[in-house]
Design an enzyme around this catalytic site. Structure first.
Site, PDB file in Angstrom:
ATOM      1  N   ALA A  15       0.832  -1.123   0.057  1.00 51.53           N
ATOM      2  CA  ALA A  15      -0.002  -0.030   0.027  1.00 51.53           C
ATOM      3  C   ALA A  15       0.817   1.226   0.033  1.00 51.53           C
ATOM      4  O   ALA A  15       0.365   2.393  -0.426  1.00 51.53           O
ATOM      5  CB  ALA A  15      -1.132  -0.078   1.208  1.00 51.53           C
ATOM      6  N   ARG A  36      -7.134  -6.357  10.133  1.00 53.12           N
ATOM      7  CA  ARG A  36      -7.533  -7.305  11.038  1.00 53.12           C
ATOM      8  C   ARG A  36      -7.038  -7.157  12.512  1.00 53.12           C
ATOM      9  O   ARG A  36      -7.555  -7.244  13.582  1.00 53.12           O
ATOM     10  CB  ARG A  36      -7.027  -8.765  10.789  1.00 53.12           C
ATOM     11  CG  ARG A  36      -7.767  -9.259   9.414  1.00 53.12           C
ATOM     12  CD  ARG A  36      -7.031 -10.567   9.141  1.00 53.12           C
ATOM     13  NE  ARG A  36      -5.630 -10.301   8.777  1.00 53.12           N
ATOM     14  CZ  ARG A  36      -4.918 -11.440   8.454  1.00 53.12           C
ATOM     15  NH1 ARG A  36      -5.275 -12.642   8.620  1.00 53.12           N
ATOM     16  NH2 ARG A  36      -3.580 -11.277   8.120  1.00 53.12           N
ATOM     17  N   LEU A  73      -5.723  -6.748  -0.113  1.00 60.69           N
ATOM     18  CA  LEU A  73      -5.824  -7.898   0.757  1.00 60.69           C
ATOM     19  C   LEU A  73      -4.971  -9.167  -0.131  1.00 60.69           C
ATOM     20  O   LEU A  73      -4.848  -8.966  -1.407  1.00 60.69           O
ATOM     21  CB  LEU A  73      -7.417  -8.266   0.990  1.00 60.69           C
ATOM     22  CG  LEU A  73      -7.901  -7.008   2.054  1.00 60.69           C
ATOM     23  CD1 LEU A  73      -9.365  -7.306   2.026  1.00 60.69           C
ATOM     24  CD2 LEU A  73      -7.277  -7.024   3.251  1.00 60.69           C
ATOM     25  N   HIS A  78      -9.648 -10.899  -2.505  1.00 61.46           N
ATOM     26  CA  HIS A  78     -10.017  -9.845  -3.578  1.00 61.46           C
ATOM     27  C   HIS A  78     -11.447  -9.755  -3.795  1.00 61.46           C
ATOM     28  O   HIS A  78     -12.370  -8.863  -3.632  1.00 61.46           O
ATOM     29  CB  HIS A  78      -9.047  -9.945  -4.708  1.00 61.46           C
ATOM     30  CG  HIS A  78      -7.637  -9.500  -4.299  1.00 61.46           C
ATOM     31  ND1 HIS A  78      -6.585  -9.500  -5.466  1.00 61.46           N
ATOM     32  CD2 HIS A  78      -7.109  -8.929  -3.544  1.00 61.46           C
ATOM     33  CE1 HIS A  78      -5.626  -9.220  -4.687  1.00 61.46           C
ATOM     34  NE2 HIS A  78      -5.764  -8.933  -3.693  1.00 61.46           N
ATOM     35  N   LYS A  96      -4.300  -6.767  -8.178  1.00 58.84           N
ATOM     36  CA  LYS A  96      -4.453  -8.128  -9.177  1.00 58.84           C
ATOM     37  C   LYS A  96      -4.306  -9.447  -8.530  1.00 58.84           C
ATOM     38  O   LYS A  96      -3.457  -9.475  -7.320  1.00 58.84           O
ATOM     39  CB  LYS A  96      -3.768  -7.988 -10.225  1.00 58.84           C
ATOM     40  CG  LYS A  96      -2.503  -7.655 -10.424  1.00 58.84           C
ATOM     41  CD  LYS A  96      -1.573  -8.439  -9.271  1.00 58.84           C
ATOM     42  CE  LYS A  96      -0.226  -8.555  -8.837  1.00 58.84           C
ATOM     43  NZ  LYS A  96       0.077  -9.630  -8.096  1.00 58.84           N
ATOM     44  N   ARG A 164       0.868 -15.891   0.049  1.00 57.52           N
ATOM     45  CA  ARG A 164       1.024 -16.079  -1.434  1.00 57.52           C
ATOM     46  C   ARG A 164       1.431 -17.835  -1.776  1.00 57.52           C
ATOM     47  O   ARG A 164       1.128 -17.844  -2.821  1.00 57.52           O
ATOM     48  CB  ARG A 164       2.198 -15.336  -1.938  1.00 57.52           C
ATOM     49  CG  ARG A 164       1.686 -13.805  -2.168  1.00 57.52           C
ATOM     50  CD  ARG A 164       3.054 -12.968  -2.743  1.00 57.52           C
ATOM     51  NE  ARG A 164       4.044 -12.922  -1.606  1.00 57.52           N
ATOM     52  CZ  ARG A 164       5.159 -12.047  -1.821  1.00 57.52           C
ATOM     53  NH1 ARG A 164       5.424 -11.638  -3.098  1.00 57.52           N
ATOM     54  NH2 ARG A 164       5.987 -11.898  -0.719  1.00 57.52           N
ATOM     55  N   ASP A 176       0.462 -14.459  -8.137  1.00 60.72           N
ATOM     56  CA  ASP A 176       1.141 -13.451  -7.626  1.00 60.72           C
ATOM     57  C   ASP A 176       1.840 -12.613  -8.626  1.00 60.72           C
ATOM     58  O   ASP A 176       1.427 -11.660  -8.973  1.00 60.72           O
ATOM     59  CB  ASP A 176       2.177 -13.991  -6.665  1.00 60.72           C
ATOM     60  CG  ASP A 176       2.823 -12.834  -6.154  1.00 60.72           C
ATOM     61  OD1 ASP A 176       2.196 -11.847  -5.378  1.00 60.72           O
ATOM     62  OD2 ASP A 176       4.185 -12.738  -6.005  1.00 60.72           O
TER      63      ASP A 176
END
Length: 333
Positions: A15, A36, A73, A78, A96, A164, A176
């Site tokens: 981000a 969270r 996220l 997503h 994505k 991932r 990824d």
């Protein structure tokens, strides 16, 4: 334009580059964030000058001052949170891929169309002059007729605990980094007669993680007869995020096409000469946020909209199936 009012779902590492810095550069407001772990959200807000912290993702969606959501996220989250953001009437900029598989991507596409919101999938590189220049070279015939596209997206492995690598969270190399290589092939399809057809795909599973791809290679063919090659891995020794475009008159090579603000070169080679073009280190994320704001404020077309996201997801699913694996499951987390 009136500053875009953005809410952030999660305090993801990406981000900072993907939304915080572009917001600062474009004048957008980061109205709220939730995570969270509330303490993590508070630390994120303090570091990045986010105006307030909410207790939950849903509270961000319910905030009437927020008009657009940024969703960084984990992959499997997503789709569900994109759908919830759309249902709340928010415009969506999502990392994505937009969903875990094509079935979920259809739901996202249909929801965005029905609600009338702007939906953008975060293939930010597509908005940068590096990619635009590769397209221009083909459009103007400087490379001749397109013959081959080679997209490479490989990197060293993340830690074993990284989401991932989680199948329930739609993990794997293709989801990824590989989705960039697949999307780039589609971005160049107009110069090869249309949508590419998957010819073959081969993949390897991550040790002790059944169904999670560590690497995948695929071959494509375009209607014109041009070919495409995809190579992706999350178990390589070094990073290679490159794109090569080969035509009948020459070729162009972008050594870091996904992150052109780190390396903005396009190296063009013809029979007569070789030269290097520098297309600028202004971040691709900033170009992307400007395009997102332009779509919301002025109705400008979205290059990576929900329809484009679905087409990419269909090709991702096809690669998994052809390689003997299954598309990612819709998350129940």
């Amino acid at each position: 334009m009136e500053p875009l009012r953005i809410g952030i779902l999660g305090a993801a590492r990406i981000a900072g580059n993907a939304i915080v810095e572009p917001a600062r550069l474009t004048g957008a407001r980061l109205v709220a964030v939730a995570a969270r772990d509330t303490e993590r959200a508070e630390a994120f807000a303090a570091e990045h000058q986010v105006e307030r912290v909410h207790a939950s993702y849903q509270d961000v969606l319910d905030d009437p001052e927020i008009e657009a959501i940024y969703n960084p996220l984990a992959n499997g989250l997503h789709g569900p949170w994109n759908l919830r953001a759309i249902a709340a009437g928010k415009h969506v900029l999502t990392e994505k891929p937009s969903a875990s598989n094509a079935v979920e991507a259809i739901q996202v596409r249909d929801a965005a169309l029905e609600r009338g919101v702007v939906f953008m999938e975060g293939f930010h590189y597509a908005y940068h002059p590096v990619m635009r220049r590769l397209q221009e070279l083909l459009a103007k015939g400087e490379l001749g007729d397109l013959q081959h596209v080679e997209a490479t997206m490989v990197m060293p492995p993340p830690p074993d605990t990284d989401p991932r690598w989680s199948l329930p969270l739609a993990g794997g190399a293709v989801m990824d980094v590989g989705c960039y290589a697949i999307h780039a092939q589609r971005m160049l399809a107009p110069y090869a007669g249309g949508v590419p057809k998957l010819i073959s795909a081969r993949a390897g599973e991550r040790k002790r993680l059944p169904g999670v791809d560590e690497w995948l290679n695929a071959d494509l063919e375009f209607p014109s007869g041009a070919t495409g090659a995809i190579r992706t891995s999350m178990a390589a020794e070094n990073v290679d995020f490159s794109l090569k475009v080969v035509g009948t008159r020459g070729e162009a090579f972008a050594p870091f096409f996904v992150l052109p603000h780190n390396d903005d070169r396009v190296i063009v080679t013809t029979k007569e000469d070789t030269w290097v073009e520098h297309l600028g280190t202004r971040t691709s994320y900033t170009y992307q946020l400007e395009a997102f704001a332009g779509a919301i404020r002025n109705g400008a077309p979205v290059l990576t909209d929900a329809e484009d996201a679905l087409a990419t997801m269909e090709l991702i699913d096809a690669c998994y199936v052809e390689a003997g694996m299954t598309p990612r499951p819709v998350s129940t987390i």
